[in-house]
Every structure is written in structure tokens, then in C-alpha cells.
Design a protein around this motif. Structure first.
Motif, short mmCIF file in Angstrom:
data_model
loop_
_atom_site.label_atom_id
_atom_site.label_comp_id
_atom_site.label_asym_id
_atom_site.label_seq_id
_atom_site.Cartn_x
_atom_site.Cartn_y
_atom_site.Cartn_z
N GLU A 63 -3.88 -4.46 -6.21
CA GLU A 63 -3.13 -4.82 -5.08
C GLU A 63 -3.78 -6.26 -4.42
OE1 GLU A 63 -2.14 -3.44 -0.46
OE2 GLU A 63 -3.35 -2.17 -1.86
N ALA A 119 -8.08 -2.48 -4.46
CA ALA A 119 -7.20 -3.14 -3.42
C ALA A 119 -7.92 -4.27 -2.71
CB ALA A 119 -6.80 -2.02 -2.32
N SER A 161 0.85 -1.32 0.22
CA SER A 161 0.14 0.04 -0.05
C SER A 161 0.77 1.22 -0.03
CB SER A 161 -0.91 -0.04 1.38
OG SER A 161 -2.05 -1.16 1.06
N ASP A 177 -7.60 -0.55 3.27
CA ASP A 177 -6.50 0.15 2.52
C ASP A 177 -6.33 1.64 2.25
OD1 ASP A 177 -5.18 -3.00 1.71
OD2 ASP A 177 -7.19 -2.92 1.59
#
Length: 349
Positions: free
Chosen positions: A153, A89, A68, A104
Motif C-alpha cells: 500500500e 503499508a 486501507s 495504518d
């Protein structure tokens, strides 16, 4: 908001309307209701002609590697270059409660307030491979909205986390300076699929980061000879690289993006980027077919009629799980015996 309003908002709305439309559209895509799925399919079909122009970047790595922090540093750098950035994310879902924290954005305080960035946390909901079930669809929404770079992510679950490779143009793996020995560096899984390996937090122990860079570089050469054909040692093909960065200090982000740009240019020129996307689209289709067949199997009347008794027999040890599975599969095609008939026949013999 109707699918038509979402479509208009995503394609033509002002920034505030567009962000709200994107959020509504992704929520619709993530819904499991049958009527919502029909609306979502219609919306995706309408958005599809406006997709495909963004660069899709997959970021994986173990929990705590700084994904992150790195994505925020990269996102801010890209915005400084005049680009719009979307971040999808994926947050792990609890196997006990089923919930996710979806926190996140709290790690991306600066990026989350930028008008040029869109961050969407989504629960993994038990999906394996480190991504959510509807991540591909969410990527298309971001592309239709005009974002130049879409970053995925992943959850960060370890060496089997390779699903993001099947939906991104470039797959990057983040490593820690002290992540293991030479054997760990050549283990199969994410490493043999990585297009770029980034050693984050290199400022903490520069010597360890340099050793890790040497070990991973050596392992990537070995995997390139015997692993992923896209990484074969031919002049026109990409050679996976290893970089050292410090996302917290913002060091090395420009070098990372330079490597990504070099990869994009090379893969576009030799046609592999388009071929990769075509292969991913077909794999996505078959994945959805597999999921649909499983759903249809569970909802089949004959299967539902047999399932309670067969589950009880398997749990009680009266029937092997493999036998019960074959009976249920046969039930779907209409040639199954009931569980009691099967047991009676076996006892007579």
C-alpha cells in the motif's frame, strides 16, 4: 536475535516465532548502519531460494480513496479463500520532524488480529515514488515466510507515484467516483501503468461511478494504443480493466480478485510475469548501485575536504551551483582544484 536465528524463525518457526523473526528481519533491513547492512545482505541471500512464490500486488491511489479499507476487505476475503496475506503499508514521513505516524494498522482492525495476516507499516523516510527504500527487501521476507499474497500500500501522493509498479506483479490504482474530468482520466503517470483501475466508494454516487468507469475505460484504450507496450491491444496480452466496488460494504471484492486471478493466469502463461520480475530485479540492482555511488561520493575524502567551502561559496553567490557540482565530481576522480584555486583562476581571466 542473530541473522541465523531470524532465518530459522522465518523458515521453520511456529507462527509466533515467525512473526517476531519477520519483524526483526525487516527492522534489520531498514537499518542504515554499515554492520547491519552486511548482516542484512547475508540474511537476504539465505532467504532468496525460498522467495518468488507469492503474488505481489501494488495498490496506489490518492489519500482518502480508501486504500486501507479496501486492503482489509480484500485481505479478509483472501483469508476466507485459504490464503495467507502480508501487507506492507508505507506511511509518509514528515519533512519537518522526520517522523511517521505508522497508523495504518488502526484502519485494519479486523485484518490485523488474524493469524493468517501480517501487516507491517514502514516510513517512507523521504523516498520518492510512494514506497519505502527497503520495501523490496521486506517483500522477500514475507515471501520466504510462506505468504501467498504480498500487498504493498503506497503513501498516496498523486500521479507520479509509480515506484510500486517496479516491484509488483500487478499494479492497481484506486479512484474516487468524482475524481475529475475526461482530461484528468488520460493524464500520464499512474494511469498509463495501471493493470487494473478500481473505482472505490461507488455506493456513494452510483451515477458518478458509472460515468467515471466509462471515462477511464476510454482513456485506458487510448493509453494502450500509445503507452505501455504491455497493454498493447493484442489478443495474448492483458487489457486493463475498470471495476466499481465499495470496500466499506464489501461489495465487488470477489470480482476484483477474479480479475487479478485472470491477470495472473494470462501473464504466467505468456511468460510476461517472469519477464517482468527479471526486469524489476535488474532495475533494483541499478537503483542500489546509484544509491551506493551517491553514498561513496559523499564519503570521499577529497569531496569532504572541498564541500564546506564550496557550499559556502554557492550559498553566498560566489560560485554557480553547477560549477561547484563539477568541482566535486572532479574531486572524486582526483583532478579537482580547490574552490579558491578555481575562483582565483576565473578572476585572473
Amino acid at each position: 536475535m542473530t541473522p541465523e536465528q531470524m532465518q530459522d524463525g522465518i523458515l521453520h518457526g511456529n507462527p509466533a516465532v515467525q512473526r517476531r523473526s519477520m519483524a526483526k528481519a525487516i527492522t534489520l533491513l531498514e537499518s542504515t548502519r554499515a554492520d547491519h547492512r552486511i548482516q542484512a545482505d547475508s540474511l537476504l541471500t539465505a532467504l532468496l531460494p525460498h522467495t518468488g512464490r507469492a503474488f505481489r500486488l501494488g495498490i496506489s491511489g490518492v489519500p482518502g480513496v480508501g486504500k486501507s479499507t479496501f486492503i482489509e476487505a480484500l485481505g479478509l476475503y483472501l483469508i476466507g479463500q485459504g490464503l495467507k496475506v502480508a501487507v506492507l503499508a508505507i506511511d509518509p514521513s514528515s519533512t519537518v520532524s522526520g517522523g511517521s505516524i505508522l497508523g495504518d494498522k488502526t484502519r485494519m482492525e479486523q485484518l490485523s488480529v488474524r493469524a493468517e495476516a501480517y501487516i507491517r507499516p514502514s516510513p517512507s523516510s523521504g523516498t520518492l515514488g510512494g514506497v519505502a527504500e527497503k520495501t523490496r527487501e521486506a517483500m522477500l521476507v514475507c515471501e520466504a515466510a510462506g505468504y501467498d499474497v504480498v500487498i504493498v500500500e503506497t503513501v498516496g501522493v498523486g500521479q507520479s507515484e509509480i515506484a510500486v509498479h517496479g516491484m509488483s506483479d500487478m499494479f492497481c490504482v484506486l479512484q474516487l467516483p468524482n475524481a475529475g474530468d475526461d482530461l484528468q482520466a488520460i493524464k500520464k503517470g499512474v494511469m498509463e501503468l495501471a493493470d487494473l483501475v478500481v473505482i472505490n466508494k461507488a455506493d456513494i454516487d452510483p451515477h458518478a461511478a458509472t460515468r467515471a468507469e466509462a471515462q477511464i475505460t476510454s482513456s485506458l484504450r487510448l493509453l494502450g494504443m500509445h503507452g505501455n507496450p504491455d497493454h498493447a491491444h493484442a489478443g495474448a496480452l492483458w487489457q486493463p480493466r475498470v471495476l466499481q466496488i465499495s470496500a466499506l460494504l464489501g461489495q465487488g471484492v470477489d470480482g476484483f480478485w477474479a480479475a487479478v486471478s485472470s491477470f495472473k493466469d494470462m501473464q504466467t502463461t505468456n511468460g510476461r510475469l517472469q519477464a517482468r520480475r527479471e526486469k524489476q530485479s535488474l532495475a533494483w540492482m541499478w537503483e542500489r548501485i546509484d544509491f551506493g555511488l551517491k553514498q561513496a561520493f559523499r564519503q570521499h575524502p577529497q569531496v569532504q575536504a572541498l564541500l564546506p567551502q564550496l557550499q559556502a561559496d554557492v550559498a553566498a553567490g560566489r560560485m554557480a551551483a553547477s560549477t561547484a557540482a563539477r568541482n566535486l565530481l572532479s574531486a572524486q576522480s582526483g583532478i579537482a582544484q580547490t574552490a579558491h584555486q578555481t575562483i582565483a583562476t576565473a578572476n585572473k581571466q
